[in-house]
Design a protein around this motif. Sequence first.
Motif, short mmCIF file in Angstrom:
data_model
loop_
_atom_site.label_atom_id
_atom_site.label_comp_id
_atom_site.label_asym_id
_atom_site.label_seq_id
_atom_site.Cartn_x
_atom_site.Cartn_y
_atom_site.Cartn_z
N GLU A 692 0.84 -1.16 0.05
CA GLU A 692 -0.04 0.05 -0.04
C GLU A 692 0.89 1.29 -0.12
OE1 GLU A 692 -3.32 0.06 2.61
OE2 GLU A 692 -2.95 1.98 3.07
N LEU A 693 0.50 2.07 -0.93
CA LEU A 693 1.49 3.55 -1.18
C LEU A 693 0.34 4.63 -0.92
CD1 LEU A 693 3.68 2.57 -4.15
CD2 LEU A 693 4.60 2.76 -1.81
N SER A 694 0.64 5.49 -0.28
CA SER A 694 -0.34 6.76 -0.37
C SER A 694 0.33 8.14 -0.90
CB SER A 694 -0.73 6.87 1.06
OG SER A 694 -1.81 7.99 1.06
N VAL A 695 -0.20 8.38 -1.90
CA VAL A 695 0.55 9.57 -2.64
C VAL A 695 -0.35 10.68 -2.88
CG1 VAL A 695 2.21 8.04 -3.82
CG2 VAL A 695 -0.08 8.49 -4.94
N SER A 696 0.21 12.01 -3.42
CA SER A 696 -0.68 13.15 -3.69
C SER A 696 -1.54 12.64 -4.78
CB SER A 696 0.25 14.39 -3.83
OG SER A 696 0.83 14.17 -5.23
N PRO A 697 -2.78 13.23 -4.89
CA PRO A 697 -3.67 12.83 -5.85
C PRO A 697 -3.43 12.75 -7.38
CG PRO A 697 -4.79 14.20 -4.29
CD PRO A 697 -3.45 14.28 -3.99
N HIS A 698 -2.40 13.96 -7.78
CA HIS A 698 -1.85 13.97 -9.29
C HIS A 698 -0.83 12.83 -9.49
CE1 HIS A 698 -4.58 17.26 -10.38
NE2 HIS A 698 -4.13 17.83 -8.95
#
Length: 750
Positions: A692-698
């Motif tokens: 699982e990775l969490s990144v900025s929407p763009h």
Amino acid sequence: MLYSEVLEEISRELPLFENSSDRDSFLKETVGKIKRAINADMAAVFIQDDGKGDLVLRAGVDSDGVWDHLNCPDCTDTDKPFRFSFDLNDAGRAFNEGRVIRRTYPSGDADHGFRSKIIVPLARGPMRLGVLIIADFREDAFDDLDDGEILSSSSRLADLIEDASVLISHEVKANGTRIIQGRKAGSGIAMGRALPFWADMESAAQTISPASSKEEELARFDRSLERSIRQLKEIRQKAEEGISETGAMIFMAQILMLRDESFTGMMREAIEKGDTATTAIRRVVTDYADRFSQMAEERLAEKSQDVRDLGYRMITNLASGESREFSYEGRIALARHIYPSDLFRLSLEGISGVVLMGAAATAHISILAGSLGLPVLITEDKALLGIPDGTQLILDGDGHRLYVEPAEDLLEEYRLKLSLVSPSPDYYTLKGATADGTAVKVMANVNILKDAEEARKQGAEGIGLYRSEFPFILKNDILSEEQQYKVYRSVVETQKGKPVVLRTADIGGDKILQGREDQESNPFLGVRGIRFSLAHKEMFRDQLRAMLRAGVNADLGIMLPMVSGVEEVLEAREQIEKAASDLHQRGVAYNPHPRIGAMVEIPSAALAVQELASHVDFLSIGTNDLTMYLLAVDRTNENLSHLYSSRHPTILRAINHIVHGAQKSGTKVSVCGDAAADPVLTPFFVGIGIRELSVSPHTIESIKKRLAAINLEDAETIAKEMLAIGRIDEMETYLKENTERLALGELTIR
Ligand code: PEP
Ligand code: MG
């Protein structure tokens, strides 16, 4: 010399072109240098023809020499430039899709006998400029060029072409246009009229002539008051309906002030005694603003700007005729100092851009400007102070400059540029998975509500990190439980059932809530994150109750920031239980079983990960702070940015240690720092077992594409090889080579 080094050299030489008369001669020299640098047989630049869609040859070079758009091997009609119609060919595809296209022709291409070609899009932020085509008679000519590097170097080339066109053509064409240089704090272009914040009320007052009688002054004062309240209500309504959290609250405070009889009553009294409405408003507003600004508590001192702002609105609204109604729309604010809350409010009111004098910007100004999509420039040039209200301006954030009174042709060019900015496509559906089907969830990091909407559009598989300190920072104040509940509930609702992790407030460090903290000599090692919450338990429980209520019928996670050990988790869990029991007693609906998680971003937490993991439901690695604390490099110190790297072998080994520690107790672990969006590290994360990775929407779509280009076995090999590297320079070399192997397909099953 490498392609990137050539571009550096060209950028150093750029001022030499200042006196050239045309952009094409600059381009000819540039393509010549690129061709020589990469030892190719041909290089050519095509630029999009003024919005008509075609890509037109501007300059090229081959072994026969330099050619231009009217004189080239493919020019059949010497009166017309050589152009590619838009979508039928590789050039059009590279341009449209923003990707590098490679071609090989074992027996030579039909036109010139080239056996390899590479077509590179030239783009500046969201603005597309054209393409660079490089060709060679050898089949393997470009194998050692990496797509990622060539793309980033090419955006540098696009910058240079644009800078050159400004330096060359506009210094000449713009006759009289002044340029103020600065550094970018927010990307994009804005065109509009100046709104100097240091002279606002005064300059507005100069445009209002006195009425013929006291009665008339009173009547126009009442009209201004009524208009001002109506306008603020409308903006508040827009903020409520739209995707804004604290906006509605900020405007409500201003409305209440206008309704306050002692504030407006003093103005009315002064008019009755013979002052004009303009003078009365100015006097009372200045008096109130001065009183606020003298207050010791910075949070209250800041309100003086709100009061001045009201004064400006009221004076502008004194003018008769609807067309003079107060509006920030189409204005570019010029200010000395701005708080994130001001930036947020101005953006909600439709401001086009902001220019700041001096080094006033904190990390939050840039983060927020990015989330708001607002161009922001910071300059040291005192000429800014002399720009009168209403002056026509062009703010080019990416070009690092402000044009003052631009000539018509420059205005025309920027109008065209604005019309070419492509809106981001909506609704991606790709799932996060490797080429061989290993699922890797790609979640979103969300700062403001607008990001949460964007996350959904970009196909996020939920929110992996909601930075709940943002509403506090935007309002520059503490929010009540009810106010927080509304914001968090809106965030949760955007995800329509997908998991949402709300992080409790990470206040402190660089996330300063003006006037709330005691002055600390080293705030990054001070009362920050969970320490702040545990030191302010009432406030913490308000937040926890708001979060538990917002998570009703939702997949809710509550995450604790800046945890240094198990004790803090246990103490925080106690507070969560208390918050739940408060709600139970109140008979209010809440989520009784949120998942509880902790960020791993402090070295002691990383080393004690196994103990930590056994007391939480999930862990998330905050690489931004972990890198800062492990390398002892301030993440906000521009002078040390060359030392701040999450690709450092020590950081990667620490991440691996955390993942293994978590796995031993079967606790889920994700990565939510900026490194999660570094495509070069994607194989490493997959290889060590991150799912699982969490990144900025763009960046969601690009990370999903990156995942889809690798397979698990390769990723595991890469991770093992990376963990054996002990030096940062060796790591960088390895990552470059490894990225090339991936790009060449040696490591993938496609
Ligand atoms: C981090 O430190 O990596 C993180 C995600 O938290 P923040 O950037 O909000 O400090
Ligand atoms: Mg952090």
